[in-house]
Design an enzyme around this catalytic site. Structure first.
Site, PDB file in Angstrom:
ATOM      1  CG  HIS A 264      -2.024   1.098   1.365  1.00 59.28           C
ATOM      2  ND1 HIS A 264      -3.132   0.984   0.899  1.00 59.28           N
ATOM      3  CD2 HIS A 264      -1.684   2.376   1.884  1.00 59.28           C
ATOM      4  CE1 HIS A 264      -3.804   2.366   1.050  1.00 59.28           C
ATOM      5  NE2 HIS A 264      -2.569   2.962   1.740  1.00 59.28           N
ATOM      6  CD  GLU A 265       1.623   3.445   3.889  1.00 60.45           C
ATOM      7  OE1 GLU A 265       1.542   4.441   2.923  1.00 60.45           O
ATOM      8  OE2 GLU A 265       0.610   3.060   4.462  1.00 60.45           O
ATOM      9  CG  HIS A 268       0.328   6.091  -0.322  1.00 66.14           C
ATOM     10  ND1 HIS A 268      -0.699   6.875  -1.108  1.00 66.14           N
ATOM     11  CD2 HIS A 268      -0.109   5.499   0.606  1.00 66.14           C
ATOM     12  CE1 HIS A 268      -1.833   6.858  -0.296  1.00 66.14           C
ATOM     13  NE2 HIS A 268      -1.709   5.772   0.481  1.00 66.14           N
ATOM     14  CD  GLU A 294      -5.759   5.373   0.568  1.00 67.78           C
ATOM     15  OE1 GLU A 294      -4.661   6.000   0.696  1.00 67.78           O
ATOM     16  OE2 GLU A 294      -5.946   4.175   1.146  1.00 67.78           O
TER      17      GLU A 294
END
Ligand code: ZN
Length: 500
Positions: A264-265, A268, A294
């Site tokens: 997820h990070e 980003h 997001e």
């Protein structure tokens, strides 16, 4: 370029450097800072935040912007200069419209609220949090009214995190999503053969760290221009050009927490690393909105890293790293495990389908609070009612119910919908991507993600904030915000996982 424009750029670029020092201090605070430095660090960060605010609201900025507003270089609405001027004007107007007394009241009341919320949650006592929550909600209404709106107060708050988004559009997309997702999730309830049990075996931390790094690097995270560290709460900080840092945390008995958190990070970070560095400090060098940010994390975390071809490539490598947990398991069982859907109490632990309903609930409650259709004192009952309705769950306590999120105590209203917007945008993008790159799945199965990253760089990252989120999505998918692509994606995924 005119001397005035150069002066404006120089002033705001230096301001951006001050902000990046603030981010670096914040990153350090959450990773390596010794506890003893807490007080001094808070003072350092407050000082920097004050300097940044002063510089951003400097009357000269207003004068420069006024002078440039009818200059020739702003005439072409599609030029980089006019995009910059548009966003700077908007930011300047917002910052200078709020009276200092209101800004200070919000800062103080939310600072006090943190500890009150922590205690109220620990004691499972909403009544202890209520008075402070009422103060914050009152101030937020005042803020929204000062910033201005056309009757929908929530618009003004949403605009802070998702510039130009309209509450009514978001509400429309989210209610379609919720309506059609609910029966889909109810259907998964009956399917006991799908479980995430095998993700709760033994996953040693050192091996997790190595595996996370291997995968993040393969997806395109540039470790020459970034770092990966440990923190209590996972986050990604685009500190400065050439310096993007992500964090994760480890649980030896739960594979998903660190692995999917890291991906997820990483999503980003790939966005941050793809922004045009030469425009650092200018809007066209910055991310568009929290929702678009997001969308990048969700796309990599869910559409890529929970896909079957992804695991066709990486599962044998995972088996090598985690022989105890995965030695006797098939890629098929693993694929089902990472895609298990299970209605649950806690938002941050929710799967990719039910997560959206947690957001719908918060969005509806916030909107009702801001329009005075709901008072804060009635929040626990309204919260529980919605959890029963959307997720079929009766929260056993307020601690794991209405008190579970930090956001309201921090004065963040209008922030939650950006999480669901991320999922919606990601699905709209992914539909266009699979059309543009027809052999995407076989590329994933070979462990190749270059074409996907190149597509995102070309169509999303390199533009910075040239377009608003709604314009970007419309350009990419030829339609406005729409729940259907996400619903189609989830329907296909679940019918595969649950063999419907
Ligand atoms: Zn995120």
């Amino acid at each position: 370029m005119s001397a005035t424009y150069d002066a404006l750029i120089e002033h705001l670029r230096q301001t951006a450097h001050l902000e990046s020092i603030h981010r670096l201090l914040g990153w350090d605070q959450q990773t390596y800072m010794p506890e003893g430095a807490a007080e001094a660090r808070a003072e350092q960060m407050a000082l920097l935040a004050g300097l940044v605010h002063q510089r951003r609201t400097d009357p000269r900025v207003g004068e420069w912007l006024a002078e440039l507003s009818d200059a020739e270089l702003a005439a072409d609405p599609h030029s980089e200069v006019s995009a910059n001027l548009r966003w700077w004007q908007r930011d300047y107007d917002k910052l200078t419209r709020l009276p200092q007394s209101l800004v200070e009241a919000l800062t103080k009341s939310t600072a006090v609220a943190q500890q009150i919320w922590v205690n109220a949650r620990r004691e499972d006592c909403f009544a202890k949090f209520l008075p402070q929550l009422e103060v914050i909600m009152g101030l937020l209404k005042e803020k929204a009214d000062t910033l201005g709106h056309d009757g929908e107060r929530y618009d003004a708050l949403l605009d802070e995190y998702e510039p130009s988004a309209k509450t009514a559009d978001v509400a429309r997309a989210l209610s379609t999503l919720a309506e059609q997702l609910k029966p889909l999730i109810e259907k998964t309830d009956a399917a006991a053969h799908v479980s995430d049990q095998l993700l709760r075996g033994r996953y040693p931390v050192d091996q997790q760290r190595a595996f996370n790094r291997l995968v993040a690097e393969r997806l395109g995270f540039d470790f020459q221009r970034g770092r990966m560290d440990v923190a209590a709460h996972p986050f990604c900080e685009g500190v400065a050009p050439g310096d993007c840092r992500i964090t994760t945390r480890y649980d030896e008995r739960w594979f998903s927490s660190s692995f999917f958190g890291t991906l997820h990070e990483t999503g980003h970070a790939l966005y941050e690393q793809g922004l045009p560095e030469r425009h650092f400090g200018e809007p066209i060098g910055e991310y568009i909105s929290l929702g678009i940010h997001e969308s990048q994390s969700r796309l990599w975390e869910n559409m890529v890293a929970r896909s079957r071809p992804f695991w066709e490539h990486f599962f044998p490598r995972a088996q090598e790293q985690f022989p105890q947990a995965l030695g006797d398991t098939s890629v098929e069982a693993f694929y089902r495990a990472v895609n298990t859907v299970q209605p649950s109490l806690i938002r941050v632990e929710a799967d990719e389908a039910t997560y959206n309903l947690h957001i719908v609930i918060r969005f509806e409650l916030e909107r009702a609070l801001m329009s005075d259709a709901l008072v804060a004192a009635d929040l626990p009952a309204a919260w529980n009612e919605k959890y029963r309705h959307y997720l079929g769950i009766d929260p056993p306590s307020d601690a794991d119910g209405v008190l579970q999120d930090v956001h309201w105590s921090a004065g963040l209203v209008g922030y939650f919908p950006t999480y669901a917007l991320g999922n919606l945008y990601a699905a709209q993008m992914f539909e266009s991507i699979t059309r543009d790159i027809p052999d995407l799945a076989s590329q994933f199965a070979r462990g190749s993600f270059d074409a996907l990253l190149a597509w995102l760089r070309e169509n999303v990252h390199r533009h910075g904030r040239r377009l608003a989120a709604a314009e970007l999505i419309e350009r990419i998918s030829n339609r406005p915000l729409d729940a259907r692509p996400l619903l189609t994606y989830l329907r296909t995924k679940l019918s595969e996982v649950y063999a419907w």
